[in-house]
Design a protein around this motif. Sequence first.
Motif, PDB file in Angstrom:
ATOM      1  N   ARG A  87       0.895  -1.114   0.080  1.00  0.00           N
ATOM      2  CA  ARG A  87      -0.101   0.020  -0.178  1.00  0.00           C
ATOM      3  C   ARG A  87       0.914   1.297  -0.112  1.00  0.00           C
ATOM      4  NH1 ARG A  87      -4.539   0.772   4.696  1.00  0.00           N
ATOM      5  NH2 ARG A  87      -5.606  -0.658   3.068  1.00  0.00           N
ATOM      6  N   ALA A  88       1.855   1.339   0.662  1.00  0.00           N
ATOM      7  CA  ALA A  88       2.612   2.335   1.018  1.00  0.00           C
ATOM      8  C   ALA A  88       3.386   2.722  -0.326  1.00  0.00           C
ATOM      9  CB  ALA A  88       3.466   2.190   1.915  1.00  0.00           C
ATOM     10  N   VAL A  89       4.055   1.674  -1.045  1.00  0.00           N
ATOM     11  CA  VAL A  89       4.500   1.900  -2.568  1.00  0.00           C
ATOM     12  C   VAL A  89       3.471   2.433  -3.502  1.00  0.00           C
ATOM     13  CG1 VAL A  89       5.335   0.667  -4.415  1.00  0.00           C
ATOM     14  CG2 VAL A  89       6.076   0.130  -2.216  1.00  0.00           C
ATOM     15  N   ALA A  90       2.207   1.872  -3.433  1.00  0.00           N
ATOM     16  CA  ALA A  90       1.248   2.276  -4.388  1.00  0.00           C
ATOM     17  C   ALA A  90       0.937   3.957  -4.125  1.00  0.00           C
ATOM     18  CB  ALA A  90      -0.004   1.539  -4.084  1.00  0.00           C
ATOM     19  N   VAL A  91       0.552   4.151  -2.851  1.00  0.00           N
ATOM     20  CA  VAL A  91       0.422   5.580  -2.788  1.00  0.00           C
ATOM     21  C   VAL A  91       1.596   6.477  -3.041  1.00  0.00           C
ATOM     22  CG1 VAL A  91      -0.266   7.064  -0.672  1.00  0.00           C
ATOM     23  CG2 VAL A  91      -1.289   4.979  -0.832  1.00  0.00           C
ATOM     24  N   GLU A  92       2.656   5.871  -2.472  1.00  0.00           N
ATOM     25  CA  GLU A  92       3.996   6.735  -2.960  1.00  0.00           C
ATOM     26  C   GLU A  92       4.081   7.081  -4.285  1.00  0.00           C
ATOM     27  OE1 GLU A  92       7.876   8.617  -2.053  1.00  0.00           O
ATOM     28  OE2 GLU A  92       6.149   8.100  -0.892  1.00  0.00           O
ATOM     29  N   THR A  93       4.176   6.280  -5.179  1.00  0.00           N
ATOM     30  CA  THR A  93       4.157   6.317  -6.828  1.00  0.00           C
ATOM     31  C   THR A  93       2.954   7.299  -7.047  1.00  0.00           C
ATOM     32  OG1 THR A  93       2.969   4.239  -7.175  1.00  0.00           O
ATOM     33  CG2 THR A  93       5.406   4.222  -7.116  1.00  0.00           C
ATOM     34  N   ALA A  94       1.691   7.126  -6.463  1.00  0.00           N
ATOM     35  CA  ALA A  94       0.760   7.873  -7.099  1.00  0.00           C
ATOM     36  C   ALA A  94       1.014   9.441  -6.576  1.00  0.00           C
ATOM     37  CB  ALA A  94      -0.587   7.346  -6.351  1.00  0.00           C
ATOM     38  N   SER A  95       1.639   9.429  -5.339  1.00  0.00           N
ATOM     39  CA  SER A  95       1.752  11.002  -5.092  1.00  0.00           C
ATOM     40  C   SER A  95       2.837  11.653  -5.847  1.00  0.00           C
ATOM     41  CB  SER A  95       2.089  10.854  -3.581  1.00  0.00           C
ATOM     42  OG  SER A  95       3.468  10.503  -3.347  1.00  0.00           O
ATOM     43  N   ARG A  96       3.723  10.781  -6.441  1.00  0.00           N
ATOM     44  CA  ARG A  96       4.705  11.422  -7.375  1.00  0.00           C
ATOM     45  C   ARG A  96       4.435  11.277  -8.618  1.00  0.00           C
ATOM     46  NH1 ARG A  96       9.922   8.456  -4.262  1.00  0.00           N
ATOM     47  NH2 ARG A  96      10.798   8.946  -6.510  1.00  0.00           N
ATOM     48  N   GLY A  97       3.133  11.229  -9.139  1.00  0.00           N
ATOM     49  CA  GLY A  97       2.605  11.579 -10.549  1.00  0.00           C
ATOM     50  C   GLY A  97       2.274  10.586 -11.285  1.00  0.00           C
ATOM     51  N   ALA A  98       2.313   9.351 -10.716  1.00  0.00           N
ATOM     52  CA  ALA A  98       1.957   8.031 -11.687  1.00  0.00           C
ATOM     53  C   ALA A  98       0.528   8.222 -12.323  1.00  0.00           C
ATOM     54  CB  ALA A  98       1.686   6.768 -10.756  1.00  0.00           C
ATOM     55  N   ARG A  99       0.351   7.685 -13.428  1.00  0.00           N
ATOM     56  CA  ARG A  99      -0.714   8.127 -14.057  1.00  0.00           C
ATOM     57  C   ARG A  99      -1.997   6.787 -13.538  1.00  0.00           C
ATOM     58  NH1 ARG A  99      -1.732   6.329 -20.385  1.00  0.00           N
ATOM     59  NH2 ARG A  99      -3.943   6.361 -20.889  1.00  0.00           N
ATOM     60  N   ALA A 100      -1.563   5.710 -13.538  1.00  0.00           N
ATOM     61  CA  ALA A 100      -2.297   4.594 -13.032  1.00  0.00           C
ATOM     62  C   ALA A 100      -1.510   3.759 -12.362  1.00  0.00           C
ATOM     63  CB  ALA A 100      -2.833   3.842 -14.316  1.00  0.00           C
ATOM     64  N   VAL A 101      -2.171   2.974 -11.083  1.00  0.00           N
ATOM     65  CA  VAL A 101      -1.582   2.084 -10.307  1.00  0.00           C
ATOM     66  C   VAL A 101      -2.614   0.749 -10.449  1.00  0.00           C
ATOM     67  CG1 VAL A 101      -0.669   1.609  -8.006  1.00  0.00           C
ATOM     68  CG2 VAL A 101      -0.461   3.764  -8.988  1.00  0.00           C
ATOM     69  N   VAL A 102      -2.181  -0.167 -10.896  1.00  0.00           N
ATOM     70  CA  VAL A 102      -2.727  -1.723 -10.714  1.00  0.00           C
ATOM     71  C   VAL A 102      -2.595  -2.013  -9.230  1.00  0.00           C
ATOM     72  CG1 VAL A 102      -3.007  -3.920 -11.448  1.00  0.00           C
ATOM     73  CG2 VAL A 102      -2.618  -1.968 -12.993  1.00  0.00           C
TER      74      VAL A 102
END
Length: 266
Positions: free
Chosen positions: A22-37
């Motif tokens: 969860r922490a990785v998913a949120v971290e990548t999203a917070s850094r601009g990821a377009r989509a997270v599976v």
Amino acid sequence: MASDDFSGFVVVVTGASTGLGRAVAVETASRGARAVVVNYASSIAEAEETARLVEGCGAQAVLVQGNVALDENCRRIAAAAEPFGRIDALFNNAGVTRFAAHADLDAVSAEDFHDLYAVNVVGAYQMVRACRALLEAAPQPGAVVNTASIAGVTGIGSSIPYAASKGALTTMTLSLARALAPKIRVNAVCPGFIDTPWFGKGMAEGSIERMRTAVAAATPLKAASTAEDIAGATVFLASPASRHVTGETLLVDAGTHLGYAPLVAR
């Protein structure tokens, strides 16, 4: 100021319902990821919470149930990214263990080894294979980050089968890094203790607190790491900042490994 180094990225995180995933998913999203599976094995409510947090950061969350021990499930997880045409980063975070004293050789069975290897090693391999074409379609070399463990480097941890499986995962990281270069980078992160419910399964709150205190006292940095403490280093291995890093095993354990024999073979 928040970083946007994952701007436009498509990210896949296995075992993302809680903890480090969860922490990785949120971290990548917070850094601009377009989509997270967001992959999960069984915890739908917790996975939905991860998805909510990801979307709160501005990324699209795609929930996919699946057990990575099953190849068809791995292919379904990878297929969730197909509409985006690429995968920039795959985080092989799904993992299981069996708690058993190392000295009690009768406490674990061949089936325990098979079950742990099926998820921790074979599952990671199958995910890389399923995602390979989409990783190669990324505009920069696609990145794979395997969640190993300090247990696989020092032979400690929840059980011998667990330590052995994580050791196998670090070795497989080297093999895949050679095999998939130059189009895909493959690295591993080795956390030590992470203060998540996974470590406290079956323990009373008082026991968990004593464990946190003992862990902090035993580490050179005097810290019991949280999932967020580990996520930054994990995400680094998939970021443009590590674009020339492949085949590396990064120990993120508040210095726990310093209390063991020199890691000359790492």
